[in-house]
Enzyme design. Sequence first.
Site, PDB file in Angstrom:
ATOM      1  CE  LYS A 152      58.629 -11.609  62.924  1.00 40.41           C
ATOM      2  NZ  LYS A 152      59.021 -12.987  63.213  1.00 40.41           N
TER       3      LYS A 152
HETATM    4  C1  LIG Z   1      58.419 -13.908  64.053  1.00 39.54           C
HETATM    5  C2  LIG Z   1      58.816 -15.317  63.892  1.00 39.54           C
HETATM    6  C3  LIG Z   1      57.941 -16.354  64.227  1.00 39.54           C
HETATM    7  C4  LIG Z   1      56.585 -16.100  64.839  1.00 39.54           C
HETATM    8  O1  LIG Z   1      55.697 -15.523  63.909  1.00 39.54           O
HETATM    9  P1  LIG Z   1      54.349 -14.800  64.438  1.00 39.54           P
HETATM   10  O2  LIG Z   1      53.743 -14.216  63.231  1.00 39.54           O
HETATM   11  O3  LIG Z   1      54.803 -13.775  65.430  1.00 39.54           O
HETATM   12  O4  LIG Z   1      53.531 -15.862  65.070  1.00 39.54           O
HETATM   13  C5  LIG Z   1      58.345 -17.645  63.996  1.00 39.54           C
HETATM   14  N1  LIG Z   1      59.571 -17.920  63.501  1.00 39.54           N
HETATM   15  C6  LIG Z   1      60.439 -16.949  63.176  1.00 39.54           C
HETATM   16  C7  LIG Z   1      61.777 -17.317  62.639  1.00 39.54           C
HETATM   17  C8  LIG Z   1      60.094 -15.616  63.345  1.00 39.54           C
HETATM   18  O5  LIG Z   1      60.963 -14.659  63.018  1.00 39.54           O
END
Ligand SMILES: *Cc1c(COP(=O)(O)O)cnc(C)c1O
Length: 496
Positions: A112
């Site tokens: 993120k």
């Molecule tokens: C948010 C997240 C995901 C999922 O990603 P999306 O874009 O919501 O599909 C997968 N792995 C981790 C570690 C995340 O923080």
Amino acid sequence: MEVFYNSTRNSGIRVKASEAILKGLSDDGGLFVPERIPALDRELKELAGMTYREVAYEVMKLYLTDFTEEELKGCIARAYDGKFDTEVIAPLVSADGAYYLELFHGATIAFKDMALSILPHLMIAAAKKNHVENEIVILTATSGDTGKAALAGFAGVEGTKIIVFYPKDGVSPIQEKQMVTQKGDNTYVVGIHGNFDDAQTGVKKIFADKELAGRMDAQGFQFSSANSINIGRLVPQIVYYVYAYARLLAEGKMEEGGRMNVVVPTGNFGNILAAFYAKNMGLPIGKLICASNENKVLYDFFRTGIYDKNREFVLTSSPSMDILISSNLERLVYRLAGNDAGKNAELMKALSGDGKYVITEEMRAGLGDFYGNYASGEETAETIKALYEKTGYVLDTHTAVASCVYRKYVEETGDKTPAVIASTASPFKFTRSVMNAIDGKYDKMTDFELVDELSSLANVKVPRAIEEIRTAPVVHDHICEKDGMKKTVEDFLGLA
Ligand SMILES: *Cc1c(COP(=O)(O)O)cnc(C)c1O
């Protein structure tokens, strides 16, 4: 050529990129989508000679067309700097026949950070450009990682406040500690009694509340969203797929024009949608492999054309993927419907009414780029253990879901196209599950003992983000019921 953004639920809405970033969500509840997906205007071999920042500019300039070159380069330079613990920002690591694209070298050691380190800068630039004088209030629901990454991005950013709701019992101890120790007068963190979908639904309701918006405006506030529905999060995520391909070319692992498959551990469908956009920009991607945990709504959707969230919500070892309503899927559904906002709005109405919708055969035919599968908790743990024993490389639980699904894909199809697996979190963020997967004997240790044990076992230094929270004091202890979220927001802003 300027790219405008339409709402997925109302084709009459057409805004500039900066307006879409400021609003987050369209007033009709739809998501902003680019009117057309722009094509890459650089040769792939040119991109192969570029740094991460340079690739970021080449990709983002095509989408954020009302930002000047200077604004965009300024945002990029402020985002992808020493907050990342490696110069290359997103290293590509080869292990056991696949490439792991490590997206966890930012401030909060999860992917993120890739988008949330730039979003505050894009938002401030967008506010200036649109003569916004209100203070911007970021309202976010998190399954764990978005919350901390958004807090880290927005903390102390002048002209903004940030409120984060997380499921009190649905995030890892380290994720929770990261959030409740967040400094910054403009930050507010609240645990809710409910799961992530409750938090996300609550936030969407508050966004759609016109009466509240009116009172906020009178007090000099307006909402925006840092959730992955914001186009300002999606666009920066396209960058690393282009960058990964460029690295494969640069390192001679790929012939120019050769294809790569992409494997993404998926929750809200944002990360994999970015890969889909990259493919549609002309990046030679073969299959988009969508990996789910036991909350396998997406796997079922790809298999049957039926999206059905009416099922038990499972708490898994990959909590950031514990999601039954994958918000960003709406952008794909809209496209499958031939950019027909009316048709998409109907399906989304069925989703909020019956928790379910069915796409037509014609729409299903558009899903050929995707492959979906899932991994159970046991398979996820086995994947971590097996890869560690074979190579010494340690995956986090989310990346392990993707790695397991990739193995299933190869077994099923025999497709040996080079594969890039999005490695979405550092194993240090989910230490207990990771260490338990490797050996049951670790169960008795405390979380921070496990951190040190993982460091010596994987031969990786403890990341700064973890060192920081070892001794940090808890500064947020607000809890609310899932129907008390609006009141919580009003109290924080002094509106009541
Ligand atoms: C948010 C997240 C995901 C999922 O990603 P999306 O874009 O919501 O599909 C997968 N792995 C981790 C570690 C995340 O923080």
